[in-house]
Write a protein that holds these residues in place. Structure first.
Motif, short mmCIF file in Angstrom:
data_model
loop_
_atom_site.label_atom_id
_atom_site.label_comp_id
_atom_site.label_asym_id
_atom_site.label_seq_id
_atom_site.Cartn_x
_atom_site.Cartn_y
_atom_site.Cartn_z
N PRO A 45 0.81 -1.22 0.00
CA PRO A 45 0.00 0.00 0.00
C PRO A 45 0.84 1.26 0.00
N LEU A 46 2.00 1.22 0.66
CA LEU A 46 2.85 2.41 0.70
C LEU A 46 3.46 2.70 -0.67
N LEU A 47 3.79 1.66 -1.42
CA LEU A 47 4.32 1.87 -2.76
C LEU A 47 3.30 2.60 -3.63
N ILE A 48 2.03 2.20 -3.52
CA ILE A 48 0.98 2.86 -4.31
C ILE A 48 0.77 4.29 -3.83
N ALA A 302 10.93 -7.25 -7.08
CA ALA A 302 11.41 -6.12 -7.87
C ALA A 302 10.37 -5.68 -8.90
N LEU A 303 9.82 -6.65 -9.64
CA LEU A 303 8.80 -6.32 -10.63
C LEU A 303 7.54 -5.76 -9.97
N THR A 304 7.16 -6.32 -8.84
CA THR A 304 5.97 -5.86 -8.13
C THR A 304 6.14 -4.42 -7.67
N ALA A 305 7.31 -4.10 -7.13
CA ALA A 305 7.55 -2.74 -6.65
C ALA A 305 7.42 -1.74 -7.80
N LEU A 306 8.01 -2.06 -8.93
CA LEU A 306 7.92 -1.15 -10.08
C LEU A 306 6.47 -0.98 -10.54
N LEU A 307 5.73 -2.09 -10.58
CA LEU A 307 4.33 -2.02 -11.02
C LEU A 307 3.48 -1.20 -10.06
N LEU A 308 3.68 -1.38 -8.77
CA LEU A 308 2.85 -0.67 -7.80
C LEU A 308 3.16 0.82 -7.77
N VAL A 309 4.44 1.17 -7.91
CA VAL A 309 4.78 2.60 -8.00
C VAL A 309 4.16 3.20 -9.26
N ALA A 310 4.25 2.47 -10.37
CA ALA A 310 3.64 2.95 -11.62
C ALA A 310 2.13 3.07 -11.47
N LEU A 311 1.51 2.10 -10.81
CA LEU A 311 0.07 2.16 -10.59
C LEU A 311 -0.30 3.39 -9.78
N GLY A 312 0.45 3.62 -8.70
CA GLY A 312 0.19 4.81 -7.90
C GLY A 312 0.33 6.10 -8.70
N HIS A 313 1.27 6.09 -9.64
CA HIS A 313 1.51 7.28 -10.44
C HIS A 313 0.37 7.55 -11.42
N VAL A 314 -0.29 6.48 -11.90
CA VAL A 314 -1.38 6.69 -12.87
C VAL A 314 -2.75 6.75 -12.20
#
Length: 416
Positions: A45-48, A302-314
């Motif tokens: 949740p924090l990544l998002i 690693a892949l999950t972290a990138l996806l969740l940050v990207a999701l939070g960004h969009v």
């Protein structure tokens, strides 16, 4: 003589700014919780949330592709993430027997998931005003428990033991229900293309999309796991490859199995799960299994972290179309439909009342939902695609928050 413009040389490149922002978000999401708790940080949740904050707070930050208009990058990354997560979930299970302990999993897959799909589809068509195709797709996309974000409720690494029935049930459910949700994704696509006239497509859907694809996925995964086991542990016997600790060969085998299964029109998600389950039975005491699990889990994280940050960004972009109806539907899914469907399906199982409640409640939504919606979006254009993306993004956000911030203490209870 040409003058050098030092302003151009030392100007901020947006791409490098994005990399720095992603790095800061990932570090903060894992590090900041340590100031208030010694538990494993609830990073998802924090990544998002921090990804959303970077969108608003960092000027000049380039935008990630909007999944509504450019779904392919999202589809590829989420697909790879789910593939690794499903294989890893299969690899975690030290013991598959006795078969009686699969009873709760079978109930969740055969009763709970179809009930969730049906209920969500009805909610989508009545409360959300979605078309029948959009409602069916919504149910299929949001029904599975995510194998990626459900890691905190799954069993431990290979050879660790202590496979509590709650953790075993949630692990096996997450490992299998992604592949079993695929027929319903196809059903949504078929209805969108051919209309609600089952006499024209029902028989083919049952034979091809349900029976054939599931069978081929299970067969290819079992054979692939056995074949990879021979390569790693038995041939050549005098120089066993597993002794080198080369996890990249195993990952290559997973990709080979997934790709070849999809080429013969089977479900690759089922194949890689069966591959992990089968490989784990070969030389089960060998230390390579633990090393391979840790290697795969590192890639997955690693892949999950990138996806969740990207999701939070969009998400701020997606939420421009957010309504109270979307909020209501997401809350009903997480707080009402999944818990009730899970509870009903587990009535009569061997789980205690407390364990049944935990399994019913902790069905986190996540990366798999992103993949399914991208997959459907690349195959055809849905009337309700904007609503679907808002609902998926909001459901993942709420699910990771509600489940992520509470799972540590709840899982402690089952060890009491």
């Amino acid at each position: 003589m040409t003058m050098v413009n030092f302003t151009d040389i030392y100007s901020f490149a947006p791409y490098h700014l994005l990399l720095a922002s992603v790095g800061i978000v990932i570090i903060l999401a894992h590090w900041a919780p340590r100031f208030v708790s010694t538990r494993e940080p609830a990073a998802a949740p924090l990544l998002i949330l921090l990804g959303m904050a970077s969108y608003w707070l960092v000027p000049g930050l380039p935008e990630f592709p909007d999944p509504r208009h450019a779904p392919k990058p999202w589809e590829i990354v989420s697909e790879l993430t789910v593939i690794i997560a499903l294989f890893t979930a299969g690899l975690r299970l030290d013991s598959l027997g006795p078969w009686k302990k699969w009873g709760a999993t079978a109930r969740l897959l055969l009763i709970g998931m179809p009930l969730t799909i049906l209920t969500v589809a009805l909610m989508g068509s009545t409360i959300g005003g979605l078309t029948v195709a959009g409602a069916v797709l919504l149910g299929a996309v949001l029904a599975p428990t995510d194998p990626v974000l459900a890691g905190d409720v799954q069993v431990g690494p290979p050879q660790e033991g202590k496979e509590h029935p709650v953790r075993f049930t949630l692990t096996t459910e997450a490992a299998l229900n992604d592949g079993l949700a695929f027929p319903f994704v196809y059903l949504g696509i078929i209805i969108a293309l051919q209309g609600l006239h089952p006499e024209g497509w029902l028989a083919e859907w049952l034979v091809v999309d349900v029976a054939y694809r599931i069978f081929v996925g299970a067969l290819m995964g079992t054979c692939g796991g056995w074949a990879l086991g021979q390569v790693l542990f038995n041939v050549p016997r005098h120089a066993v490859l597993a002794d080198t600790g080369s996890g990249v060969v195993a990952i290559a085998g997973v990709l080979l199995c997934y790709g070849s299964t999809e080429l013969v029109e089977g479900y690759g998600f089922i194949a890689v799960t069966m591959m992990g389950l089968t490989l784990r039975r070969i030389e089960s005491a060998h230390r390579f299994h633990r090393r391979l699990h840790d290697f795969c889990e590192t890639i997955e994280h690693a892949l999950t972290a990138l996806l969740l940050v990207a999701l939070g960004h969009v998400l701020p972009v997606l939420f421009a179309d957010l309504t109270w109806t979307h909020v209501l539907m997401a809350l009903i899914l997480i707080a009402v439909i999944r818990p009730i469907a899970g509870w009903i399906s587990l009535v009569g199982s061997d789980l205690s009342g407390r364990d049944r409640l935990i399994v019913s409640v902790f069905g986190v939504r996540g990366i798999g939902s992103i993949y399914y919606l991208c997959y459907a979006g690349t195959h055809m254009e849905f009337t309700n695609e904007l609503d679907l993306w808002v609902l998926i993004g909001l459901s993942i956000l709420l699910s990771t928050m509600l489940h992520g911030f509470s799972i540590g203490r709840v899982m402690d209870k089952i060890a009491d």
